[in-house]
Design a protein around this motif. Structure first.
Motif, PDB file in Angstrom:
ATOM      1  N   SER A 238      51.509  48.359  31.528  1.00 47.40           N
ATOM      2  CA  SER A 238      50.165  48.736  31.065  1.00 47.40           C
ATOM      3  C   SER A 238      49.653  47.802  29.977  1.00 47.40           C
TER       4      SER A 238
ATOM      5  N   LYS B 278      45.423  42.923  32.744  1.00 51.58           N
ATOM      6  CA  LYS B 278      44.042  42.924  32.284  1.00 51.58           C
ATOM      7  C   LYS B 278      43.124  43.119  33.483  1.00 51.58           C
ATOM      8  N   LYS B 279      41.867  43.357  33.207  1.00 54.64           N
ATOM      9  CA  LYS B 279      40.891  43.568  34.267  1.00 54.64           C
ATOM     10  C   LYS B 279      40.847  42.354  35.196  1.00 54.64           C
TER      11      LYS B 279
ATOM     12  N   ASP C 163      43.282  41.533  37.298  1.00 50.45           N
ATOM     13  CA  ASP C 163      44.627  41.289  37.831  1.00 50.45           C
ATOM     14  C   ASP C 163      44.815  42.101  39.108  1.00 50.45           C
TER      15      ASP C 163
ATOM     16  N   THR D 272      43.896  49.922  33.354  1.00 50.66           N
ATOM     17  CA  THR D 272      43.848  48.507  32.974  1.00 50.66           C
ATOM     18  C   THR D 272      42.701  47.733  33.617  1.00 50.66           C
TER      19      THR D 272
ATOM     20  N   ARG E 114      46.222  35.659  41.005  1.00 43.17           N
ATOM     21  CA  ARG E 114      45.917  36.871  40.229  1.00 43.17           C
ATOM     22  C   ARG E 114      46.931  37.983  40.477  1.00 43.17           C
TER      23      ARG E 114
END
Length: 404
Positions: free
Chosen positions: A105, A109-110, A112, A135, A162
């Motif tokens: 957590s 990040k946004k 991923d 997240t 990613r």
């Protein structure tokens, strides 16, 4: 050759009757039965050295600590982890998955991406959905075909720079399909992603070598391996376990506590807050010893015989459909009778002493794919026999006759 009658004599429960019929236990994928040697181990703990571990200077505490840590070493050796500190005791597979999900957590990040297979148990879906929600990461799914085989070309296309984490079961609990986890792991590592493998259904049939697989995390449960419920293990590569934060706070997982700051214990205790299931951990080690004495190669070969025989006999029943029919699978047969709800089949065969599992098996996306409410699942273990399969077949035929 295994002495099946000798092995069956090791399991007291196999002597009992259900509804005035000899028990035929084919729900091993949910929970395997427990041999007397493991039962004796549990009784011995509570009878002779029941004490808390690690912190006591008295003899009982030291004895319990030694037995508990010997069990950890037994598990390390069985899975061929490099270090004993890479083995974390958990309450089971679900607990191990949630531990890793919690740890990631703070690492995501946004934008991923996480990848899950279409064959997963809910325990290997829901924690990652929760992680994505917290997240901003995205969850992608490796699709499957009508045989329950993952589409590896689609997996290749899902992998990007990613991708941070891939999770897949070693063996499907609903279909018994053995997934190509070596290939999944290698391709994930090529893009820098970590891999968690849910080994709950594999470990009763296969002896995984975590170093050979090069897997980052591997989780399993004792109660699938002739051990007690409420205990399992998480294997994690040392570099990953060192990077992840503690899952819970409390006693045992600390090095030093002040009101200003707490420092955490070294591995594995960093992830083992509170008093553990001491007896369960010790009995887990005893169960692994028992299965290794029989031999996993022997278990594999015998269970393959049962699987082939059961598949052949059940397919002779008109209107019976097997799901997940493939060459690479464990000793699990999921099936339905045309026009009959699986729950009704399970209820009738139970009257004849046959224990099977019915429903979606905590794998609802698989059932949605096949557009069915669930299946009847017969899952075999090394203490089952072809004669018991004959009893199952007769019971299914009777259910079909009564319900058609």
């Amino acid at each position: 050759m295994m002495d099946i009658q000798k092995i069956r004599s090791d399991f007291p429960i196999l002597n009992r009757k259900v509804n005035d019929h000899p028990l035929v236990y084919f729900d091993n994928a949910a929970t395997s039965q427990t041999p007397q040697v493991v039962i004796d181990c549990i009784v011995d703990y509570y009878s002779n050295y029941n004490a808390n571990i690690h912190r006591g200077v008295h003899s009982l505490s030291q004895e319990a600590t030694d037995k508990y840590e010997q069990a950890r070493e037994t598990i390390r050796a069985h899975f061929n982890a490099k270090f004993t500190r890479e083995i974390i005791f958990t309450s089971g597979t679900t607990d191990g998955i949630n531990l890793v999900a919690h740890g990631f957590s703070g690492l995501l990040k946004k934008g991923d991406e996480l990848i899950v297979s279409a064959l997963e148990h809910h325990s290997n879906i829901v924690p990652w959905q929760m992680l994505c929600e917290s997240t901003g990461a995205n969850l992608k799914v490796i699709p499957m075909n009508d045989q329950g085989i993952l589409d590896m070309q689609a997996y290749n296309e899902l992998l990007t720079d990613r991708t941070k984490l891939v999770f897949c079961n070693h063996v499907s609990n609903a279909l018994g399909v053995i997934n190509p986890i070596s290939e999944i792991i290698k391709k994930a590592h090529h893009v820098g992603a970590a891999v968690l493998v849910d080994g709950a259904q594999a470990t009763p049939h296969i002896k995984p070598n975590v170093q050979e697989l090069d897997v980052d995390f591997y989780v399993a449960s004792a109660h699938k391996m002739c051990g007690p419920t409420g205990v399992g293990m998480l294997y994690g590569k040392e570099q990953w376990l060192s990077k992840l934060p503690p899952y819970q706070g409390g006693g045992e997982m600390i090095a030093e506590v002040t009101f200003e700051k707490t420092t955490y214990a070294d591995l594995p205790h960093k992830f083992e807050a509170g008093t553990p299931n001491i007896c369960g951990g010790i009995a887990f080690g005893a169960a692994i010893d028992y299965m290794n004495e029989i031999g996993f190669a022997e278990i594999h070969d015998y269970e393959k015989e049962l699987l082939d025989y059961g598949t052949s006999e059940l397919k002779k029943i008109p209107g019976l459909k097997i799901y997940g029919e493939t060459a690479h699978k464990a000793a699990v047969i999921s099936f339905n009778l045309q026009g009959i709800h699986p729950y009704d089949v399970g209820s009738i065969v139970d009257k004849l002493g046959v224990a099977v599992r019915t429903g979606h098996h905590c794998a609802q996306p698989i059932m949605d794919y096949f557009k069915i409410p669930g299946t009847v699942r017969a899952s075999f273990a090394f203490y089952n026999t072809k004669q018991e399969i004959d009893t199952l077949v007769s019971a299914v035929k009777l259910a079909q006759k009564m319900l058609s």
